[in-house]
Design a protein around this motif. Structure first.
Motif, PDB file in Angstrom:
ATOM      1  N   THR A  24      -0.494  -0.199 -10.735  1.00 39.93           N
ATOM      2  CA  THR A  24      -1.369   0.821 -11.320  1.00 39.93           C
ATOM      3  C   THR A  24      -2.210   1.559 -10.288  1.00 39.93           C
ATOM      4  O   THR A  24      -2.616   2.684 -10.535  1.00 39.93           O
ATOM      5  N   GLY A  25      -2.499   0.934  -9.151  1.00 38.22           N
ATOM      6  CA  GLY A  25      -3.304   1.618  -8.148  1.00 38.22           C
ATOM      7  C   GLY A  25      -3.843   0.677  -7.097  1.00 38.22           C
ATOM      8  O   GLY A  25      -3.474  -0.500  -7.022  1.00 38.22           O
ATOM      9  N   LEU A  26      -4.745   1.219  -6.292  1.00 36.63           N
ATOM     10  CA  LEU A  26      -5.361   0.489  -5.191  1.00 36.63           C
ATOM     11  C   LEU A  26      -6.628  -0.214  -5.643  1.00 36.63           C
ATOM     12  O   LEU A  26      -7.388   0.316  -6.457  1.00 36.63           O
ATOM     13  N   ARG A  27      -6.862  -1.375  -5.075  1.00 36.96           N
ATOM     14  CA  ARG A  27      -8.148  -2.036  -5.277  1.00 36.96           C
ATOM     15  C   ARG A  27      -9.187  -1.238  -4.508  1.00 36.96           C
ATOM     16  O   ARG A  27      -8.963  -0.809  -3.381  1.00 36.96           O
ATOM     17  N   ASN A  28     -10.329  -1.050  -5.135  1.00 37.87           N
ATOM     18  CA  ASN A  28     -11.451  -0.399  -4.470  1.00 37.87           C
ATOM     19  C   ASN A  28     -12.416  -1.494  -4.039  1.00 37.87           C
ATOM     20  O   ASN A  28     -13.171  -2.004  -4.859  1.00 37.87           O
ATOM     21  N   PRO A  29     -12.373  -1.915  -2.770  1.00 38.39           N
ATOM     22  CA  PRO A  29     -13.208  -3.026  -2.341  1.00 38.39           C
ATOM     23  C   PRO A  29     -14.698  -2.689  -2.433  1.00 38.39           C
ATOM     24  O   PRO A  29     -15.097  -1.547  -2.255  1.00 38.39           O
ATOM     25  N   LEU A  56       0.814  -1.220   0.000  1.00 38.13           N
ATOM     26  CA  LEU A  56       0.000   0.000   0.000  1.00 38.13           C
ATOM     27  C   LEU A  56       0.849   1.273   0.000  1.00 38.13           C
ATOM     28  O   LEU A  56       0.358   2.335  -0.359  1.00 38.13           O
ATOM     29  N   ALA A  57       2.120   1.159   0.366  1.00 37.44           N
ATOM     30  CA  ALA A  57       3.004   2.328   0.405  1.00 37.44           C
ATOM     31  C   ALA A  57       3.749   2.545  -0.905  1.00 37.44           C
ATOM     32  O   ALA A  57       4.442   3.552  -1.059  1.00 37.44           O
ATOM     33  N   LEU A  58       3.615   1.621  -1.843  1.00 34.99           N
ATOM     34  CA  LEU A  58       4.330   1.757  -3.111  1.00 34.99           C
ATOM     35  C   LEU A  58       3.730   2.880  -3.950  1.00 34.99           C
ATOM     36  O   LEU A  58       2.519   3.068  -3.953  1.00 34.99           O
ATOM     37  N   PRO A  59       4.547   3.605  -4.696  1.00 33.51           N
ATOM     38  CA  PRO A  59       3.997   4.622  -5.587  1.00 33.51           C
ATOM     39  C   PRO A  59       3.498   3.992  -6.892  1.00 33.51           C
ATOM     40  O   PRO A  59       3.919   2.897  -7.284  1.00 33.51           O
ATOM     41  N   THR A  60       2.619   4.707  -7.563  1.00 33.10           N
ATOM     42  CA  THR A  60       2.146   4.309  -8.881  1.00 33.10           C
ATOM     43  C   THR A  60       3.348   4.162  -9.805  1.00 33.10           C
ATOM     44  O   THR A  60       4.257   4.985  -9.786  1.00 33.10           O
ATOM     45  N   GLY A  61       3.341   3.119 -10.623  1.00 35.94           N
ATOM     46  CA  GLY A  61       4.424   2.897 -11.567  1.00 35.94           C
ATOM     47  C   GLY A  61       5.558   2.030 -11.058  1.00 35.94           C
ATOM     48  O   GLY A  61       6.486   1.713 -11.803  1.00 35.94           O
ATOM     49  N   THR A  62       5.495   1.612  -9.789  1.00 34.08           N
ATOM     50  CA  THR A  62       6.511   0.722  -9.245  1.00 34.08           C
ATOM     51  C   THR A  62       6.518  -0.581 -10.040  1.00 34.08           C
ATOM     52  O   THR A  62       5.462  -1.102 -10.395  1.00 34.08           O
ATOM     53  N   LEU A  63       7.722  -1.086 -10.299  1.00 37.20           N
ATOM     54  CA  LEU A  63       7.859  -2.386 -10.955  1.00 37.20           C
ATOM     55  C   LEU A  63       8.174  -3.435  -9.899  1.00 37.20           C
ATOM     56  O   LEU A  63       9.074  -3.244  -9.075  1.00 37.20           O
ATOM     57  N   LEU A  64       7.424  -4.529  -9.929  1.00 33.17           N
ATOM     58  CA  LEU A  64       7.670  -5.654  -9.038  1.00 33.17           C
ATOM     59  C   LEU A  64       8.183  -6.813  -9.885  1.00 33.17           C
ATOM     60  O   LEU A  64       7.471  -7.322 -10.752  1.00 33.17           O
ATOM     61  N   HIS A  65       9.435  -7.198  -9.640  1.00 33.80           N
ATOM     62  CA  HIS A  65      10.037  -8.344 -10.317  1.00 33.80           C
ATOM     63  C   HIS A  65       9.725  -9.560  -9.450  1.00 33.80           C
ATOM     64  O   HIS A  65      10.142  -9.615  -8.291  1.00 33.80           O
ATOM     65  N   ILE A  66       8.984 -10.504 -10.016  1.00 34.03           N
ATOM     66  CA  ILE A  66       8.494 -11.639  -9.241  1.00 34.03           C
ATOM     67  C   ILE A  66       9.077 -12.922  -9.818  1.00 34.03           C
ATOM     68  O   ILE A  66       8.883 -13.227 -10.998  1.00 34.03           O
TER      69      ILE A  66
END
Length: 180
Positions: free
Chosen positions: A114-119, A95-105
């Protein structure tokens, strides 16, 4: 940081929860192979009803396993995949990551945040009162969404429980996550 994948889930049918799998395959520009939400354009029913040509910014849903511990303190039992996420993580503050962060998995896959889930209210249908646990307000009265983040697949590849996650932040200035 020792960020890792603790579970992966997918479902080729529309349902709130997604069964855990031994592994999933991410497809560049599409999402999780065989998952109902995979595609170039939106697949979430409410968004399709608004405009089916919108780009799919919700190809892969990630939730931090720490959320399950947090809501467990208030009597809610939630396991990986039950809130509809594709990848359950541990050791990373999604939740603290900024928009556009790349996660190498794992060895190959890369997703861009891209953003937060809107539950939605389906969370209360799953467990009554859980929605208030994953959407709240901070001290200033701002809405806080805790139900994970959304991403798009930049580089495809296999993802399995135990895979490591490496974070690459975008150039500054960072843009905070907003609902997508």
């Amino acid at each position: 940081m020792n960020a890792k994948v603790t579970a992966v889930s997918s479902n080729n049918d529309y349902s709130f929860t997604k069964p855990n799998r031994p592994g999933i395959t991410l497809l560049a520009g599409l999402g999780v192979e065989g998952d109902v939400h995979a595609g170039v354009t939106v697949k979430h029913r409410s968004r399709v009803a608004q405009d089916p040509t919108q780009p799919n910014l919700r190809q892969v849903h990630l939730i931090h396993e720490e959320l399950f511990t947090e809501v467990g303190k208030d009597g809610f039992a939630v396991r990986p995949g039950e809130l509809g996420e594709n990848i359950t993580t541990n050791g990373i503050d999604l939740l603290a990551l900024p928009t556009g962060t790349l996660l190498h998995i794992g060895d190959e896959a890369v997703v861009q945040v891209t953003g937060l889930r809107n539950p939605c209210l389906q969370i209360d249908a799953f467990q009554q009162g859980l929605l208030k646990q994953v959407v709240g307000r901070d001290e200033a009265g701002n809405i806080v969404r805790k139900a994970g983040i959304m991403s798009v697949v930049e580089v495809g590849g296999a993802v399995r429980p135990g895979d490591t996650i490496t974070v690459k932040l975008p150039d500054e200035p960072h843009r905070p996550l907003e609902q997508v």
